[in-house]
Design a protein around this motif. Structure first.
Motif, short mmCIF file in Angstrom:
data_model
loop_
_atom_site.label_atom_id
_atom_site.label_comp_id
_atom_site.label_asym_id
_atom_site.label_seq_id
_atom_site.Cartn_x
_atom_site.Cartn_y
_atom_site.Cartn_z
N MET A 1 0.86 -1.20 0.00
CA MET A 1 0.00 0.00 0.00
C MET A 1 0.89 1.25 0.00
O MET A 1 1.89 1.30 0.70
N LYS A 2 0.50 2.20 -0.80
CA LYS A 2 1.34 3.40 -0.90
C LYS A 2 0.89 4.41 0.16
O LYS A 2 -0.30 4.62 0.37
N ILE A 3 1.86 5.00 0.83
CA ILE A 3 1.49 5.98 1.86
C ILE A 3 1.56 7.37 1.27
O ILE A 3 2.61 7.81 0.79
N ASP A 4 0.42 8.02 1.27
CA ASP A 4 0.37 9.38 0.74
C ASP A 4 0.59 10.35 1.90
O ASP A 4 -0.24 10.46 2.80
N ALA A 5 1.77 10.98 1.88
CA ALA A 5 2.11 11.82 3.04
C ALA A 5 1.79 13.28 2.81
O ALA A 5 2.18 14.13 3.59
N THR A 6 1.02 13.55 1.73
CA THR A 6 0.74 14.97 1.46
C THR A 6 -0.04 15.61 2.59
O THR A 6 0.05 16.80 2.82
N PHE A 7 -0.81 14.77 3.32
CA PHE A 7 -1.63 15.34 4.40
C PHE A 7 -0.76 16.00 5.46
O PHE A 7 -1.23 16.80 6.23
N LEU A 8 0.58 15.61 5.50
CA LEU A 8 1.43 16.22 6.52
C LEU A 8 1.58 17.72 6.31
O LEU A 8 2.04 18.43 7.19
N GLY A 9 1.21 18.16 5.13
CA GLY A 9 1.19 19.61 4.88
C GLY A 9 0.08 20.29 5.66
O GLY A 9 0.09 21.50 5.85
N SER A 10 -0.88 19.50 6.10
CA SER A 10 -2.01 20.09 6.82
C SER A 10 -1.77 20.02 8.32
O SER A 10 -1.30 19.02 8.84
N LYS A 11 -2.10 21.09 9.00
CA LYS A 11 -1.87 21.15 10.45
C LYS A 11 -2.66 20.06 11.16
O LYS A 11 -2.15 19.35 12.01
N VAL A 12 -3.95 19.98 10.76
CA VAL A 12 -4.82 19.00 11.39
C VAL A 12 -4.26 17.61 11.13
O VAL A 12 -4.18 16.76 12.02
N LEU A 289 -0.12 3.65 8.18
CA LEU A 289 -1.12 3.23 7.19
C LEU A 289 -2.52 3.61 7.64
O LEU A 289 -3.28 4.25 6.91
N LEU A 290 -2.80 3.23 8.88
CA LEU A 290 -4.16 3.50 9.37
C LEU A 290 -4.43 4.99 9.45
O LEU A 290 -5.47 5.48 9.04
N THR A 292 -2.90 7.48 7.88
CA THR A 292 -3.04 8.17 6.59
C THR A 292 -4.41 7.93 6.00
O THR A 292 -5.07 8.86 5.55
N SER A 293 -4.82 6.66 6.04
CA SER A 293 -6.11 6.41 5.39
C SER A 293 -7.21 7.13 6.16
O SER A 293 -8.11 7.73 5.58
N GLN A 294 -7.08 7.12 7.51
CA GLN A 294 -8.13 7.77 8.30
C GLN A 294 -8.09 9.29 8.13
O GLN A 294 -9.12 9.94 7.96
N ILE A 295 -6.84 9.80 8.15
CA ILE A 295 -6.70 11.25 8.00
C ILE A 295 -7.20 11.68 6.63
O ILE A 295 -7.87 12.69 6.48
N ARG A 296 -6.82 10.85 5.65
CA ARG A 296 -7.30 11.19 4.30
C ARG A 296 -8.81 11.22 4.24
O ARG A 296 -9.41 12.12 3.69
N ARG A 297 -9.39 10.22 4.87
CA ARG A 297 -10.87 10.16 4.89
C ARG A 297 -11.45 11.44 5.48
O ARG A 297 -12.51 11.92 5.08
N SER A 298 -10.75 11.99 6.50
CA SER A 298 -11.28 13.20 7.13
C SER A 298 -10.82 14.45 6.42
O SER A 298 -11.54 15.42 6.32
N LEU A 299 -9.53 14.37 5.96
CA LEU A 299 -8.97 15.61 5.42
C LEU A 299 -9.51 15.96 4.05
O LEU A 299 -9.71 17.13 3.74
N VAL A 300 -9.75 14.96 3.22
CA VAL A 300 -10.21 15.25 1.86
C VAL A 300 -11.52 16.06 1.92
O VAL A 300 -11.62 17.13 1.33
#
Ligand SMILES: Nc1nc2c(ncn2[C@@H]2O[C@H](COP(=O)(O)OP(=O)(O)OP(=O)(O)O)[C@@H](O)[C@H]2O)c(=O)[nH]1
Ligand SMILES: [Mg+2]
Length: 953
Positions: A1-12, A289-290, A292-300
């Motif tokens: 599974m690829k880890i998308d770390a772009t969310f680290l740009g977001s404070k939340v 993994l968890l 990122t997927s969870q944060i992505r689910r919330s952050l998107v």
């Protein structure tokens, strides 16, 4: 599974991630540490027990071996005691014994040693206690320590326990046999055996410090110890056990120390330490993994919402947030979209309202406001068609419905009429009302209905309680507007109300500033705007502009005879005729008084003397000449027109108007009722007028003015009772100039005020001089120009003059025309009262040519009527005139006024006047107007000889 770390740009995103990591790592690490400590304790404990058991096992094994060795020796003893020779024993048991003992000897006497196995040479020296012990049938161990090698261990036992004196059997224990007990230990264990004084008996492992360590061990009785027992860079954990040998072998206890390499003992811990980072790593990865997927689910969705918010901040209300997460975020996005939609609408409504507000502020014209409504209404209320009806300000039952804007940007409109019923409904529904499908559609809605609308909402707009406009909203289907829509539409309508009233106010102000209120024609201001435009266009298009300057001829007499109001009516009629004579693109303007200006633009330049213009001028002249019924009188007048052409005569506004004005004067001088084109010579005439004006300014200072006196004679007595002072101007180069030539100029230039004052002063001073000279007292009559009469200082000035000259007020009579007093009757009455109060007399001059209204005259405090000479002239030939004069005299008398006839030239005229009861007369019959000196002579002469009336008697 690829880890998308772009969310680290977001404070939340970062925050949640760190929380995830902490919440995952903390328990894992705690558990690991706890486990580690538990496992360590457990392992130590286990190792301790193991080592203890192992040392015990080793001890037991050694003891067993020792007991075995004792038994072997006892066996040797037995056989030996039974008589078996040493050789036989060796032969029978040699192999067994050799395994266990390096040597065995029989010690039968102190110095009698027999070898059974090997040569013992020197047997160990036993103590008495040991011998005694052996004598008890037991065995003893004797240890002989050596420096460099393992100690020699001997087992000694009695040959015959029942008879100890028989001797001993002593065996030197084979160290290899004794200490070969590795089987009892694991491979990783080592052991040492120490005697009671901690001397090393055997060590499976070379451990130099073991002795001191063991001593410490003994003291502490510690369960498990790490001793400085190192091998291959490894520390050892040790435990011990003591074998009590006193009872069996009469030696103090031995200590068995068993040690195990720490790394081996704690191998599980090492593995744990190796595995733990891996577990942590795994946990981190899992968390990563968890999370990122969870944060992505919330952050998107959060980012979509944030972007949506930014777009709204940028006023992009059309954009929608698309979230399909099936959770609260989706609900939030839906609410957000609804909010954006509402905000968008609110904003559009606000923008439209703001635009209307701007219109109110910028006060644009009504058409602009109508256009704005037509264009913007749909932003406020969703509908199919919009219309605006503007009600005529002058006729509230008619108006115009604007229903659209054509391709050229022009408004399309239809004239409409409102029925009484329509107006009643509109008045009853001040806010709004709906006309549903099937209900009667009023006329004003027809332009919308023709487009197919079925259902309508009408918002009436009242300005100052007058129905001023209607906003019409049309729907193709039956539609009920929401309350919010209605409120918004009404808010717009309210603003439109303000905008319309502002616009109408502005239009009114504009009209006031640019149009003449009497005729509704453009005034000088607008002319000043339009004429230069026409000039610019003419220059650009190489065409000509004609300016016609028109002044009505003798308009004053219409005013004077029929009154100012009639004059106004007449001016309006002239306006109507003028506008009919010109084209729509021409401009008719009124500059004031009875002056009109007509601009005729776009005349092709190649036309010679512009037949077009002459045609128009002719048309105007004949149109004006048409008789007109005014207040029951047929009136007709003519006009004088001056024409100047641009660019031929001038190419700027002032010059062009001035030239047209000069041409008009020229037309006047040519006998009026004609038109004249401007020519350069006319300029000369204008210059002359200017010269004349300048000369007149100096006439007073340079003493060029003189008063002539025209005698007024009492008809009954033939006595000179008065004189009318008449002004003459002795021009240095032109000679005598008649008042008709320069008084109008003086009136136009205000010079009339100082000149009038001079006349008054001179006449009063002269009369006083005559009175002082002892001549018969007469009164002097002075003409007052309208301008003088309206001078607020008039009464004070006259009073001052009378006081300065010392003349009695009854010696001065003021002559004013009917027109002068009729201009503002109220003020006139007040002034006349003041004059009368001073004791002055007032005569109405030229009576009969103006209003000739005795009803009016009744109100004026005057003394004298002067019948105009035009009536007197034909009095002998025209019975009509004679009866007019008689009537004037009769009515004058009935009002207690003195009547004076002017222009009496013949005796016949005088006779008729006398017969009619006229009081006084003035005319060439007596004398022409005379200079003061000559008049004085006349006055001094005997009256009787001079009076023709008396001669006639
Ligand atoms: N009724 C009326 N009269 C006005 C108005 N403005 C000016 N007048 C009068 O118009 C007359 C203009 O006089 P003029 O043009 O100088 O003289 P006129 O009697 O027409 O004689 P000419 O022009 O020299 O032929 C004056 O008597 C003014 O009082 C107005 O608004 N209404
Ligand atoms: Mg005029």
């Amino acid at each position: 599974m690829k880890i998308d770390a772009t969310f680290l740009g977001s404070k939340v995103g970062r925050r949640i991630f760190v929380l995830f990591i902490i919440s995952a790592l903390l328990p894992v690490a705690t558990l690991a540490l706890f486990s580690f400590s538990q496992v360590t304790t457990h392992l130590y404990e286990q190792t301790k027990r193991h080592l203890h058991q192992s040392s015990k096992a080793v001890g037991m094994a050694i003891l067993e071996r020792l007991l075995g060795l004792e038994a072997e020796l006892q066996m040797v003893a037995f056989y030996t005691d039974s008589g078996t020779s040493a050789d036989n024993i060796a032969e029978s048991f040699g192999e067994r014994l050799q395994k266990r003992f390096t040597r065995i000897s029989l010690v039968t006497d102190v110095n009698q040693v027999t070898s059974v196995l090997g040569d013992l040479r020197k047997p160990p020296a036993l103590t008495k206690a040991e011998y005694k012990y052996i004598a008890d049938g037991k065995s003893v161990l004797s240890i002989e320590h050596r420096d460099k090698s393992l100690p020699r261990i001997f087992v000694a036992t009695a040959l015959n326990p029942k008879n100890p004196a028989r001797g001993l059997v002593v065996g030197e224990v084979d160290n290899v046999y004794l200490w070969d007990i590795r089987d009892t230990l694991t491979l990783t264990m080592e052991f040492c055996v120490l005697d009671s004084q901690f001397r090393v008996l055997f060590c499976s492992h070379p451990a130099p410090d073991i002795v001191t360590s063991a001593a410490k061990l003994e003291q502490s009785h510690s369960a498990l110890h790490e001793l400085p027992w190192r091998q291959d860079e490894d520390d050892y954990l040790v435990n011990f056990w003591s074998i009590f040998l006193k009872a069996a072998f009469f030696v103090p206890e031995w200590t068995i120390i068993v040690g195990e390499s720490k790394s081996q003992a704690l191998k599980a811990l090492t593995t744990f330490k190796e595995i733990f980072p891996l577990v942590i790593l795994m946990a981190i990865l899992l968390v990563l993994l968890l999370s990122t997927s969870q944060i992505r689910r919330s952050l998107v969705p959060l980012e979509s919402l944030r972007d949506g918010t930014r777009r709204i901040a940028n006023r992009e209300f059309d954009s929608r947030v698309d979230v399909k997460s099936g959770d609260e975020f989706e609900e939030l996005a839906d609410s957000f979209n609804t909010m954006a939609f509402r905000l968008g609408r609110q904003f559009t409504v606000m923008a439209t309202m703001a635009e209307i507000d701007r219109l109110i502020l910028s006060a644009l014209d009504t058409k602009h406001i109508v256009k704005t409504i037509l264009l913007r209404m749909r932003d406020i209320v969703v509908c199919d068609f919009v219309g605006v009806t503007l009600i005529d300000a002058d006729s509230p039952r008619s108006g115009r419905t604007f229903s659209g804007i054509d391709a050229a940007g022009e408004l399309t409109s239809h004239d409409i009429a409102l029925s009484t019923e329509d107006i009643r409904i509109l008045r009853d529904n001040l806010g709004h009302f709906q006309i549903r499908n099937g209900e009667r559609i009023p006329k004003y809605l027809q332009p919308l209905a023709q487009k197919g609308t079925k259902s309508h909402v009408v918002l009436p707009i009242f300005v100052d309680d007058e129905l001023s406009a209607l906003i019409l909203i049309g729907f193709m289907e039956h539609t009920e507007l929401s309350d919010e829509d209605i409120t918004q539409a009404r808010r717009l309508a309210d603003r439109v109300t303000v905008a319309l009233s502002n616009a109408s106010w502005e239009e009114k102000l504009y009209r006031q500033a640019h149009y003449d209120p009497l005729t509704d024609l453009p005034n000088r201001t607008l002319l000043k705007d339009r004429l230069p435009q026409a000039i610019v266009r003419a220059k650009r298009n190489n065409t000509q502009v004609a300016v016609l300057f028109l002044d009505l001829d003798r308009f004053k007499s219409i005013n004077d005879s029929l009154g100012h109001a009639a004059g106004d009516l007449f001016l309006r009629e002239i306006t109507r005729r003028l506008t009919q004579c010109v084209r729509a693109i021409d401009t008719v303007a009124r500059l004031g008084g009875d002056e009109f200006t007509i601009i005729i633009p776009d005349i092709t330049a190649d036309q010679e003397v512009t037949p077009d213009v002459t045609l128009i001028a002719d048309k105007i002249l004949s149109a004006i000449a048409e008789p007109f019924m005014l207040h029951g009188h047929e009136v007709s007048t003519t006009a004088s027109i001056g024409i100047a052409l641009c660019p031929r005569d001038a190419d700027d506004y002032d010059e062009l108007l001035k030239n047209a004005d000069s041409a008009m004067y020229h037309a006047k001088s040519k006998g009026r009722g004609n038109y004249q084109f401007y020519s350069r010579d006319l300029n000369a005439a204008a210059i002359e007028r200017l010269d004349m004006e300048n000369s007149l300014r100096h006439a007073l200072d340079q003493d060029q003015l003189e008063l002539y006196y025209h005698p007024q004679v009492e008809i009954s007595s033939g006595q000179i009772v008065g004189a009318e002072a008449l002004l003459r101007w002795w021009h240095p180069s032109k000679g005598l100039i008649q008042p008709a030539e320069f008084i109008p100029l003086a009136e136009q230039t205000s010079l009339i005020v100082p000149i009038g004052e001079w006349v008054l002063k001179t006449a009063c001073a002269q009369n006083k001089a005559w009175r002082n000279a002892g001549l018969a007292p007469i009164r002097v009559a002075v003409n007052l120009a309208a301008r003088q009469f309206s001078d607020q200082d008039l009464v004070r000035k006259i009073d001052r003059i009378l006081r300065q000259t010392g003349l009695d007020p009854e010696g001065l009579e003021l002559e004013i025309t009917e027109g002068t007093v009729m201009e503002d009757t109220e003020t006139a009455i007040k002034i006349l009262n003041d004059l009368k109060g001073m004791g002055l007399r007032v005569a109405i001059d030229d009576f009969g040519t103006g209003y000739s209204s005795l009803t009016y005259l009744k109100q004026f405090p005057i003394h004298t009527l002067k019948v105009d000479q035009s009536f007197v002239r034909d009095i002998t030939t025209d019975r009509h005139d004679a009866s007019i004069v008689a009537t004037i005299i009769g009515l004058g008398h009935s009002l207690n006024l003195k009547v004076v006839a002017e222009g009496v030239e013949t005796q016949e005229q005088l006779n008729i006047l006398r017969a009619s009861g006229c009081d006084e007369f003035q005319g060439y019959l007596t004398s022409k107007p005379l200079p003061a000196r000559e008049f004085e002579v006349l006055l001094a002469q005997a009256t009787s000889t001079m009076m023709p009336s008396q001669r006639a008697l």
